[in-house]
Design an enzyme around this catalytic site. Structure first.
Site, mmCIF file in Angstrom:
data_model
loop_
_atom_site.group_PDB
_atom_site.id
_atom_site.type_symbol
_atom_site.label_atom_id
_atom_site.label_comp_id
_atom_site.label_asym_id
_atom_site.label_seq_id
_atom_site.Cartn_x
_atom_site.Cartn_y
_atom_site.Cartn_z
ATOM 1 N N ASP A 19 0.830 -1.209 0.000
ATOM 2 C CA ASP A 19 0.000 0.000 0.000
ATOM 3 C C ASP A 19 0.865 1.260 0.000
ATOM 4 O OD1 ASP A 19 -2.425 1.339 -0.032
ATOM 5 O OD2 ASP A 19 -2.618 1.374 2.148
ATOM 6 N N ARG A 32 -1.040 9.245 -9.937
ATOM 7 C CA ARG A 32 -0.984 8.025 -9.109
ATOM 8 C C ARG A 32 -0.313 6.863 -9.828
ATOM 9 N NH1 ARG A 32 -4.205 7.559 -4.659
ATOM 10 N NH2 ARG A 32 -4.466 5.349 -5.118
ATOM 11 N N ASN A 67 -10.911 -2.720 -5.137
ATOM 12 C CA ASN A 67 -10.173 -1.789 -6.005
ATOM 13 C C ASN A 67 -10.855 -1.594 -7.373
ATOM 14 O OD1 ASN A 67 -6.911 -2.835 -4.755
ATOM 15 N ND2 ASN A 67 -8.123 -1.051 -4.168
ATOM 16 N N TRP A 68 -11.799 -2.491 -7.729
ATOM 17 C CA TRP A 68 -12.556 -2.289 -8.972
ATOM 18 C C TRP A 68 -13.350 -0.985 -8.911
ATOM 19 C CZ3 TRP A 68 -11.035 -4.886 -12.953
ATOM 20 C CH2 TRP A 68 -10.615 -6.220 -12.857
HETATM 21 C C1 IPE Z 1 -5.335 -2.746 -0.070
HETATM 22 O O1 IPE Z 1 -5.018 -1.408 -0.287
HETATM 23 C C2 IPE Z 1 -5.318 -3.481 -1.368
HETATM 24 C C3 IPE Z 1 -4.019 -3.614 -2.004
HETATM 25 C C4 IPE Z 1 -2.876 -3.227 -1.543
HETATM 26 C C5 IPE Z 1 -4.044 -4.278 -3.283
HETATM 27 P P1 IPE Z 1 -6.164 -0.313 -0.424
HETATM 28 O O2 IPE Z 1 -5.487 0.986 -0.611
HETATM 29 O O3 IPE Z 1 -7.133 -0.702 -1.482
HETATM 30 O O4 IPE Z 1 -6.872 -0.413 0.985
HETATM 31 P P2 IPE Z 1 -7.842 0.591 1.738
HETATM 32 O O5 IPE Z 1 -8.906 0.983 0.755
HETATM 33 O O6 IPE Z 1 -7.028 1.766 2.159
HETATM 34 O O7 IPE Z 1 -8.350 -0.185 2.904
HETATM 35 C C1 IPE Z 2 -1.577 0.212 -3.345
HETATM 36 O O1 IPE Z 2 -1.390 1.576 -3.371
HETATM 37 C C2 IPE Z 2 -1.818 -0.362 -4.715
HETATM 38 C C3 IPE Z 2 -3.203 -0.772 -4.953
HETATM 39 C C4 IPE Z 2 -4.158 -0.777 -4.074
HETATM 40 C C5 IPE Z 2 -3.526 -1.222 -6.278
HETATM 41 P P1 IPE Z 2 -2.600 2.603 -3.355
HETATM 42 O O2 IPE Z 2 -2.984 2.869 -4.763
HETATM 43 O O3 IPE Z 2 -3.698 2.128 -2.491
HETATM 44 O O4 IPE Z 2 -1.896 3.863 -2.726
HETATM 45 P P2 IPE Z 2 -2.521 4.860 -1.665
HETATM 46 O O5 IPE Z 2 -2.984 4.056 -0.506
HETATM 47 O O6 IPE Z 2 -3.641 5.568 -2.342
HETATM 48 O O7 IPE Z 2 -1.380 5.758 -1.334
HETATM 49 MG MG MG Z 3 -4.135 2.383 -0.529
#
Ligand code: IPE
Ligand code: IPE
Ligand code: MG
Length: 249
Positions: A19, A32, A67-68
């Protein structure tokens, strides 16, 4: 790099919630996706490091069922990166004897990603030094729901007896069937939650949270997490004295 791991127990299974890519990029005033690209370099580094130190299973949470719901441009950017990563890594995985598996709803991934994913899974099926699980369109609750459905269907067909359903039966119906549960679960990026990751399998994992964002998480940070893991006493419900007594035997 490996030297200071001497006498340290290497976790058999390490699972990582990767993350912080988006915030890493935003801090740099970049889109991003720039963070996700940098995150791919961390994936390469960590896969190599884990294999080098003798981790047997490495599970990386790359994309959750939730994430979808991100903006479609980010989702398609991530899918594109996934395809590029898999195409570029096939030879590397094979020469390092790393077996790729997918945990999650592969059928929801775009066709061109699925094709390269299935190809890589098939081409590395004979590799056995390390198992690399990519959690893609993964959700712990969907995984459990699907396991329950398949167990129920087995009961209905008379292949399973509901009275004999054990914890092992459930484990055997998860994406991770046949693999040891994670010993160490790492989350980068500063949040302290599981976000629907390995809900069943992580019941006794040691949790390690770090503020380091995923693009900055490399070999040195992995070694640090393993050192912290080695300072923990895993009691599995028993007392500290009992565990020490066992270790002394
Ligand atoms: C968790 O990260 C999923 C992955 C790292 C693939 P998210 O960024 O989606 O989690 P939340 O939404 O902050 O809980
Ligand atoms: C983790 O990084 C990757 C995925 C969830 C695909 P994030 O995209 O969630 O990054 P932050 O949490 O917004 O910084
Ligand atoms: Mg995240």
């Amino acid at each position: 790099m490996i030297d200071h791991l001497e006498d340290q127990l290497v976790p058999r299974h390490i699972a990582i919630i990767m993350d912080g890519n988006g915030r890493w990029a935003e801090e740099r005033k970049r889109p991003r996706l720039f963070g996700h690209k940098a995150g791919v370099d961390s994936v390469r580094d960590i896969v190599e490091a884990a294999r080098e130190i003798g981790v047997q299973h490495l599970t990386l949470y790359a994309f959750s069922t939730e994430n979808w719901n991100r903006p479609s441009g980010e989702v398609s950017g991530l899918m594109g990166l996934l395809k590029t990563y898999l195409s570029a890594e096939l030879e590397n995985l094979r020469s390092n004897d790393i077996r790729l598996r997918c945990l999650g709803q592969a059928e929801r991934l775009p066709m061109e990603v699925r094709q390269v994913l299935e190809q890589t899974i098939a081409d590395t099926a004979g590799c056995s030094t390390m198992n690399l699980n990519l959690a893609l369109s993964y959700g712990g609750r969907v995984e459990l729901r699907d396991a329950i459905r398949r167990i129920a269907a087995g009961c209905e067909r008379g292949e399973l007896n509901w009275e004999e359903i054990s914890e092992q039966t459930i484990s055997d119906h998860l994406y991770t069937a046949g693999q040891a549960d994670p010993d160490l679960l790492i989350r980068t990026g500063g949040e302290h939650r599981l976000s629907n990751f390995l809900l069943w399998q992580a019941s006794y994992a040691e949790l390690y949270f770090t503020d380091t964002k995923w693009p900055d998480f490399r070999k040195a940070q992995l070694m640090e997490a393993i050192q912290v893991f080695n300072q923990r006493q895993r009691r599995f419900g028993r007392t500290g004295a009992q565990v020490q007594g066992e270790a002394g035997k």
